[in-house]
Structure formats: structure tokens, C-alpha cells
Design a protein around this motif. Structure first.
Motif, mmCIF file in Angstrom:
data_model
loop_
_atom_site.group_PDB
_atom_site.id
_atom_site.type_symbol
_atom_site.label_atom_id
_atom_site.label_comp_id
_atom_site.label_asym_id
_atom_site.label_seq_id
_atom_site.Cartn_x
_atom_site.Cartn_y
_atom_site.Cartn_z
ATOM 1 N N LEU A 6 49.018 38.665 33.668
ATOM 2 C CA LEU A 6 48.443 40.014 33.585
ATOM 3 C C LEU A 6 47.046 40.060 34.207
ATOM 4 C CD1 LEU A 6 49.592 41.059 29.999
ATOM 5 C CD2 LEU A 6 50.579 41.703 32.208
ATOM 6 N N ALA A 7 46.265 38.982 34.041
ATOM 7 C CA ALA A 7 44.925 38.956 34.646
ATOM 8 C C ALA A 7 45.025 38.953 36.168
ATOM 9 C CB ALA A 7 44.156 37.733 34.153
ATOM 10 N N GLY A 8 45.941 38.150 36.708
ATOM 11 C CA GLY A 8 46.118 38.116 38.162
ATOM 12 C C GLY A 8 46.580 39.449 38.714
ATOM 13 N N TRP A 9 47.536 40.086 38.026
ATOM 14 C CA TRP A 9 48.008 41.393 38.487
ATOM 15 C C TRP A 9 46.919 42.461 38.366
ATOM 16 C CZ3 TRP A 9 53.478 41.415 35.754
ATOM 17 C CH2 TRP A 9 54.319 40.538 36.439
ATOM 18 N N ALA A 10 46.133 42.402 37.308
ATOM 19 C CA ALA A 10 45.039 43.362 37.166
ATOM 20 C C ALA A 10 44.011 43.182 38.285
ATOM 21 C CB ALA A 10 44.375 43.199 35.799
ATOM 22 N N SER A 11 43.754 41.931 38.638
ATOM 23 C CA SER A 11 42.825 41.665 39.743
ATOM 24 C C SER A 11 43.348 42.257 41.044
ATOM 25 C CB SER A 11 42.618 40.155 39.885
ATOM 26 O OG SER A 11 41.849 39.852 41.019
ATOM 27 N N ALA A 31 28.885 36.849 51.856
ATOM 28 C CA ALA A 31 28.385 36.516 50.526
ATOM 29 C C ALA A 31 28.529 37.681 49.554
ATOM 30 C CB ALA A 31 26.919 36.087 50.617
ATOM 31 N N THR A 32 28.265 38.901 50.009
ATOM 32 C CA THR A 32 28.357 40.049 49.104
ATOM 33 C C THR A 32 29.784 40.237 48.599
ATOM 34 O OG1 THR A 32 28.612 41.473 51.048
ATOM 35 C CG2 THR A 32 26.394 41.233 50.134
ATOM 36 N N THR A 33 30.753 40.072 49.500
ATOM 37 C CA THR A 33 32.158 40.201 49.097
ATOM 38 C C THR A 33 32.544 39.112 48.115
ATOM 39 O OG1 THR A 33 32.707 41.180 51.243
ATOM 40 C CG2 THR A 33 34.535 40.293 49.927
ATOM 41 N N LEU A 34 32.101 37.882 48.402
ATOM 42 C CA LEU A 34 32.441 36.742 47.554
ATOM 43 C C LEU A 34 31.863 36.922 46.147
ATOM 44 C CD1 LEU A 34 34.015 34.143 48.208
ATOM 45 C CD2 LEU A 34 31.827 32.981 48.494
ATOM 46 N N ILE A 35 30.606 37.341 46.075
ATOM 47 C CA ILE A 35 29.956 37.515 44.771
ATOM 48 C C ILE A 35 30.608 38.647 43.991
ATOM 49 C CG2 ILE A 35 27.801 38.199 43.661
ATOM 50 C CD1 ILE A 35 26.331 36.731 45.945
ATOM 51 N N ALA A 36 30.893 39.752 44.664
ATOM 52 C CA ALA A 36 31.516 40.888 43.976
ATOM 53 C C ALA A 36 32.904 40.518 43.463
ATOM 54 C CB ALA A 36 31.605 42.091 44.922
ATOM 55 N N ASP A 37 33.691 39.837 44.306
ATOM 56 C CA ASP A 37 35.035 39.432 43.877
ATOM 57 C C ASP A 37 34.984 38.499 42.680
ATOM 58 O OD1 ASP A 37 36.052 40.953 45.895
ATOM 59 O OD2 ASP A 37 36.824 39.296 47.106
ATOM 60 N N ARG A 38 34.061 37.548 42.721
ATOM 61 C CA ARG A 38 33.964 36.587 41.627
ATOM 62 C C ARG A 38 33.600 37.293 40.318
ATOM 63 N NH1 ARG A 38 35.322 31.143 40.594
ATOM 64 N NH2 ARG A 38 34.097 30.458 38.815
ATOM 65 N N TRP A 39 32.667 38.214 40.377
ATOM 66 C CA TRP A 39 32.234 38.884 39.159
ATOM 67 C C TRP A 39 33.360 39.756 38.592
ATOM 68 C CZ3 TRP A 39 29.668 38.622 35.122
ATOM 69 C CH2 TRP A 39 29.326 39.729 34.357
ATOM 70 N N ILE A 40 34.023 40.510 39.464
ATOM 71 C CA ILE A 40 35.117 41.372 38.995
ATOM 72 C C ILE A 40 36.242 40.533 38.409
ATOM 73 C CG2 ILE A 40 36.898 42.999 39.728
ATOM 74 C CD1 ILE A 40 34.923 44.031 41.833
ATOM 75 N N ASP A 41 36.591 39.438 39.081
ATOM 76 C CA ASP A 41 37.668 38.577 38.576
ATOM 77 C C ASP A 41 37.292 37.940 37.249
ATOM 78 O OD1 ASP A 41 39.729 38.902 40.329
ATOM 79 O OD2 ASP A 41 39.104 37.317 41.695
ATOM 80 N N THR A 42 36.034 37.588 37.073
ATOM 81 C CA THR A 42 35.604 37.008 35.802
ATOM 82 C C THR A 42 35.774 38.004 34.663
ATOM 83 O OG1 THR A 42 34.014 35.521 36.861
ATOM 84 C CG2 THR A 42 33.647 36.056 34.552
ATOM 85 N N VAL A 43 35.310 39.225 34.872
ATOM 86 C CA VAL A 43 35.408 40.245 33.831
ATOM 87 C C VAL A 43 36.868 40.591 33.547
ATOM 88 C CG1 VAL A 43 34.836 42.620 33.228
ATOM 89 C CG2 VAL A 43 33.138 41.175 34.364
ATOM 90 N N GLY A 50 39.599 38.741 34.211
ATOM 91 C CA GLY A 50 40.295 37.610 33.620
ATOM 92 C C GLY A 50 39.935 37.399 32.166
ATOM 93 N N ALA A 51 38.644 37.522 31.833
ATOM 94 C CA ALA A 51 38.214 37.326 30.446
ATOM 95 C C ALA A 51 38.742 38.432 29.548
ATOM 96 C CB ALA A 51 36.695 37.252 30.375
ATOM 97 N N ALA A 52 38.672 39.685 30.018
ATOM 98 C CA ALA A 52 39.099 40.816 29.193
ATOM 99 C C ALA A 52 40.603 40.795 28.964
ATOM 100 C CB ALA A 52 38.678 42.126 29.852
ATOM 101 N N VAL A 53 41.370 40.633 30.027
ATOM 102 C CA VAL A 53 42.828 40.639 29.890
ATOM 103 C C VAL A 53 43.296 39.411 29.120
ATOM 104 C CG1 VAL A 53 45.012 40.586 31.146
ATOM 105 C CG2 VAL A 53 43.128 42.009 31.975
#
Length: 601
Positions: free
Chosen positions: A370-375, A475-487, A489-492
Motif C-alpha cells: 500500500l505504501a508503494g502504491w500510494a507513492s 537534487a531538488t527532485t531527489l530531496i522532494a521524492d525522498r521526503w514524500i516517500d518517507t511520509v 511510507g511511515a503513514a501508510v
């Protein structure tokens, strides 16, 4: 947990009922820093060495795009540092083979499957297998997270079927190097791991005796945490010494010296029980003895850690008989009690139907999918980060999973800030990037034993650096993707943890209580029979002590796991408290029976 060590009226009323209750999720304790683990530098330096050699080799060859595959094998150097070298030599190849097999599955799937949705499912199933197998084998830190991080990343690396064998060979070669790096210290301190684990037992026993000296021999409410900690440390030390081979007289003598020290540490469990039961008139004398013995044990622990020769230790006749063997046909040191599954049989027993590990595996699989699909739904280009985040937060119960989710989110946010600060250094070239990755690896191991969030501060930039080696991303894309995926993944992942409750946790307590009761019955029967009359009696008392210790540790683990489930039947707290008090009283009697007459100085 301490609150389950003492009875209460409310718990007595609901102990046998079907009433469930929700428990609050802590915040402050999740971010509190602990003391660092005493051997944190060993896996840290091993991983840095195992990573540096292939990284620099690939840099010289101009093939830094292959660094993911060599890192897969090199990261195996983080495992098995608590094992004696003989056991480490056998265990690490299994870790390497597991890593290479997982990498092979991921790369093959990446080369044959074009659907990102299916790749997320495959990565999630592999993550669930990693979690369950690592828990069943009790491989220890860093557990499943390294295997899952590498494998989940590999599922989304562009790949052709013909490239898979070479990439697996690179991982296997780096794994062999990791094995050599982890075994190299055996040339300098061949007894290092077992000396450290015995030193921990001595320090725990010294802490228990100091607690007894401070309380003056008064009986506490429930079983003191220091007593649980000492029993667990002594049991862990015995399990480690059982893995030390005695093929030569020199090795047998070295192990026997450590066993004598460990028996002396174990005697603290009996000395404390005697002090608790002592009269007020004897209290000051027992307190003075406890303080002197604690100083002696602490001094021996320091000698072990410094590598000095083993000190001479006085033991009782029964303790000596138990260590020296039970018959001429079976000479040798103390052995594990018979009838206990070991090796592959023990792992299979932990994975049998009804195992409390199965709900955890279900949580990991569902949460990661579910976390992967939400991402994917929010348009992030690295859905495997959400999969890894979800996999990393699942612990033994909901409370610990909540803490890990909070820690990972905080650590990744701070890690992204650190990565941003390091961007100017990364632009200096590949060598600078390699140096930064190695420094982050060292910092991660230094911080993660104090708290997971502190280690994640360094893990995050290291993971982003590995991504940069393979296919550079702005770098901006990488940082944004990492932060969104963290939130995400943790929430789901946490939501799935809350919804998929582990109702078997309370059932495990009932099983553990039954085992403690059976072990207590054997112990009290032996105590009623009188002092040990010979080697056979000493052997039986020793095995009863080992069984009872293991059952008490299992009960305490089961209680702590069940207590951390947010939605769970009320625990039978009075029964638990009585079982632990009776069990530790019987354990003290068994240890004291082997320790009599009184220990010499």
C-alpha cells in the motif's frame, strides 16, 4: 514493562475477560538518546573497509554505476559481530547468500516485469520474507532493513537478463571480501567476542549486587528490572560460549576460564535471592558482601575488555563438577540442556503455524504494498523508498512500530537537511562522493545505537549518494521524492500496523506462563531433594536452572510485546507477577544450591 510487574485491582478484574483496551503511544521516549552500544565501532569500521575497497576499485575502472551491486555484498559486513569467530565464519556466508539471492530475484524481476505496480508487490513480498526470516533466525542488528533496502532498490534498476549474472557475481565477490574483513580481527584477538559478552554479564551482575546493597536486602515489590537484565545477560553469554569450539587444549582452557567467570556472575542471582530472604539482623552483612562482590565483578569485566589474562576465580565444588563434565565418557565444559531445538529446527519451530511472527509478516507485506502504491499515486519516481520506509518501521508491537515511524521521519528530515549542506562537496567529484558515503556509513553506525533517528540522519544522505552513483537526478527532485516517500511510507505502514493487530501476542503469554510453571515445578522438586550429592545432581540442577532462566526471559519478552499492542486483551498481570516472583525465587535457590558453600574471595 515495569507496570506489569505488580498486581492491580483493575487487572485482576479483567485478567480472564475478553475486555480490550487501547494504550497511548509515547513520544518523548521515542526520541530520547541512549548510551552507545559498546561495540558499535566494530561493524562500523568493518562496513567502511568492505565498502571502500570495491568503491575505489570501481572508481579506478570508471564504473561507479556498478556500486549498488558491490554495496550489496559489502553491507553484509554489518552482521554477526556479536558471535564468536567460529560461529561468525559459519553465519556470514548465509547472510551473503541471502543477500545475493534477494538481489538475483530483484534483478530478474526488473529485467522481465515492466509494470511498476507488480514490481512494488514483488518488493513487498521479499521485504516480508526478510522480516520474518531475520526474526526467526535472530540474526541481530541490523536485521532485515539492509537486505530490504538493497533488494527493493534493485527491483527498480533498469536491467537486461544478460546483465544479471555479472551483477550477482559482483555482489558475491564483495560478500566474500566482507567475510574476510569481519574475520580479520580474529588474528589479533581471537577471543574478543566471547570476552565482551562475558564482560557484559559481569557488569550486569555487578549492577544487580549494587542495587541489592543500596536497598539493604529489603524485598522489593515484584522482580527488580536489574534481576531480569542480569538473567538475560548471563543467558546470552552462555549461548555465546556454547558456540565456541574446544578442538584443542588451549581453546578448551580459554573457554573454561571464561565459563568460570560467567558462573561467578551467575552466582549473583543466588546471592541476591539470599539477601532478599535474609533477616534484618543479617541485612548489613549481606549488603557489605554484595558491594564487595560487585566491585570484584566490575574489575574482572574491565580486565576482560582490556585483553588482559583471565583472572583466577574460586568456585564451589558443585559448580566445578558441573563445568568439568558429568561422566568420563563426556568430558568437557558445560553444555546446553538436552531436548531444546537448535539450528535449523529452532528456526522452523519459530515459523510454525500459529507463530507470532506471521502477523508481523502480514503487516510488512500489506503495508509495503500500500505504501508503494500510494507513492506511485502521488507521482513519486522512487516508490521503493516508500516500500523500505514501511518495512523499516515494523517492530515487535504497535508501540515500537509507532516509535520507529516517528524516529525514521525525524531522522530522514534532518538527513535531507544534511544532504543539502553536503551538495557543494559532492560537486568536487567522484572521490569526494565516495568519501562522503563512507563517512555517512561510519556516522550511521555511531548514531543508530543511541537512537534510530540519529542514525537515520546519516543513512539518508548515504542512500541518496548511492542513487547518484547509478543515475544522477536533480537534487531538488531527489530531496522532494525522498521526503514524500518517507511520509507516505511511515503513514501508510503505521496505519496497516494499527489495523492488522497481533492478537496472538496475548496467547504467547499463556504459553510462556505454562512453560514457566513446568520449569518451576522441576526446580522446586530438585530444591526439595536437598544439596547436590555429585556430578549427576549438579548436572540436573544446572539444566533446570538453564530451562527456568530461558522460560523467564521468554515470559518477560512476551509480556513486553503484548503490552505494546495498542488494542489488546487486558493482560493477566497478577498471574505474571506471581509467576515471575516464584520463578526468580526458584532460580535463586538453584543458583545458590550450586554456589554453596560460600564463595571464596
Amino acid at each position: 514493562m515495569g507496570k506489569h510487574a505488580r498486581p492491580s485491582g483493575k487487572s485482576a478484574h479483567h485478567a480472564q475477560g475478553s475486555v480490550v483496551r487501547a494504550r497511548p503511544l509515547p513520544v518523548r521516549s521515542a526520541v530520547r538518546l541512549r548510551r552507545p552500544v559498546d561495540i558499535w565501532h566494530k561493524p562500523a569500521l568493518s562496513a567502511v573497509a568492505a565498502l571502500a575497497i570495491p568503491d575505489l576499485t570501481l572508481w579506478a575502472l570508471g564504473r561507479l554505476d556498478l556500486i549498488l551491486y558491490t554495496s550489496a555484498g559489502a553491507m553484509c559486513a554489518l552482521y554477526a559481530h556479536g558471535l564468536p569467530y567460529a560461529a561468525r565464519a559459519r553465519t556470514l556466508p548465509w547472510v551473503v547468500l541471502g543477500m545475493v539471492a534477494s538481489l538475483g530475484v530483484a534483478l530478474t524481476a526488473a529485467s522481465l516485469i515492466t509494470s511498476t505496480v507488480l514490481l512494488v508487490v514483488c518488493a513487498s513480498l521479499v521485504a516480508a520474507v526478510h522480516k520474518v526470516v531475520c526474526e526467526a533466525t535472530r540474526i541481530g542488528p541490523p536485521g532485515n532493513i539492509i537486505l530490504t533496502f538493497i533488494a527493493a532498490s534493485a527491483f527498480f534498476v533498469p536491467q537486461h537478463p544478460g546483465q544479471v549474472p555479472l551483477h550477482m557475481a559482483l555482489a558475491l565477490g564483495a560478500g566474500v571480501l566482507a567475510w574476510l574483513v569481519c574475520m580479520a580481527p580474529a588474528l589479533i584477538r581471537p577471543q574478543g567476542p566471547e570476552r565482551i559478552v562475558v564482560a557484559r554479564a559481569l557488569e550486569a551482575a555487578a549492577g544487580l549486587l549494587r542495587t541489592e546493597a543500596d536497598t539493604g536486602g529489603g524485598e522489593p515489590a515484584g522482580v527488580p528490572p536489574a534481576r531480569h537484565a542480569t538473567a538475560a545477560a548471563v543467558n546470552a553469554a552462555w549461548q555465546t560460549l556454547f558456540l565456541v569450539p574446544v578442538h584443542t587444549p588451549a581453546k578448551a582452557a580459554a573457554r573454561a576460564g571464561l565459563e568460570r567467570l560467567l558462573v561467578r556472575a551467575e552466582s549473583a542471582l543466588g546471592d541476591t535471592g539470599h539477601a532478599i530472604e535474609a533477616s534484618a539482623e543479617d541485612g548489613p552483612r549481606d549488603a557489605r558482601f554484595a558491594g564487595a562482590e560487585a566491585d570484584r565483578l566490575g574489575g574482572w569485566a574491565r580486565e576482560l575488555r582490556s585483553g588482559r589474562p583471565l583472572p583466577e576465580v574460586a568456585l564451589s565444588a558443585a559448580q566445578t563438577e558441573e563445568l568439568e563434565g558429568v561422566a568420563a565418557a563426556e568430558p568437557g565444559p558445560r553444555r546446553p540442556a538436552p531436548g531444546q531445538p537448535r539450528g535449523v529446527r529452532a528456526v522452523l519451530a519459530r515459523l510454525a503455524p500459529g507463530s507470532p511472527l506471521l502477523p508481523i509478516g502480514a503487516r510488512v507485506a500489506a503495508g509495503c504494498v500500500l505504501a508503494g502504491w500510494a507513492s506511485m499515486a502521488v507521482g513519486v519516481g522512487h516508490p521503493y523508498w516508500a516500500v523500505v520506509t514501511a518495512a523499516s518501521i515494523y517492530q515487535a508491537n504497535t508501540t515500537l512500530s509507532w516509535q520507529r515511524a516517528l524516529q525514521r521521519t525525524l531522522g530522514n528530515l534532518l538527513g535531507l537537511l544534511l544532504y543539502t549542506a553536503l551538495l557543494p562537496l559532492m560537486h568536487l567529484g567522484p572521490l569526494a562522493m565516495i568519501a562522503l558515503a563512507l563517512a555517512c556509513q561510519l556516522g550511521a553506525e555511531a548514531g543508530i545505537t543511541r537512537n534510530y533517528w540519529l542514525g537515520s540522519v546519516c543513512v539518508t544522505p548515504m542512500a541518496l549518494l548511492l542513487t547518484e552513483f547509478g543515475s544522477p537526478v536533480p537534487a531538488t527532485t531527489l530531496i522532494a521524492d525522498r521526503w514524500i516517500d518517507t511520509v507516505v511510507g511511515a503513514a501508510v505502514g503505521l496505519a496497516c500496523c494499527v489495523l492488522v493487530t497481533n492478537r496472538r501476542a496475548a496467547d504467547r503469554i499463556e504459553v510462556a506462563l505454562g512453560r514457566v510453571a513446568a520449569a518451576e515445578a522441576v526446580a522446586f522438586r530438585l530444591l526439595a531433594a536437598g544439596p547436590a550429592a555429585g556430578a549427576d545432581d549438579a548436572r540436573d540442577i544446572g539444566w533446570a536452572r538453564d530451562r527456568l532462566t530461558g522460560c523467564l526471559i521468554e515470559l518477560r519478552e512476551a509480556v513486553e510485546v503484548a503490552a505494546g499492542e495498542w488494542w489488546q486483551r487486558a493482560l493477566p498481570e497478577e498471574r505474571i507477577a506471581r509467576a515471575e516472583q516464584r520463578g526468580h525465587r526458584a532460580l535463586a535457590g538453584l543458583v545458590r544450591r550450586l554456589s554453596e558453600p560460600a564463595l571464596a574471595a
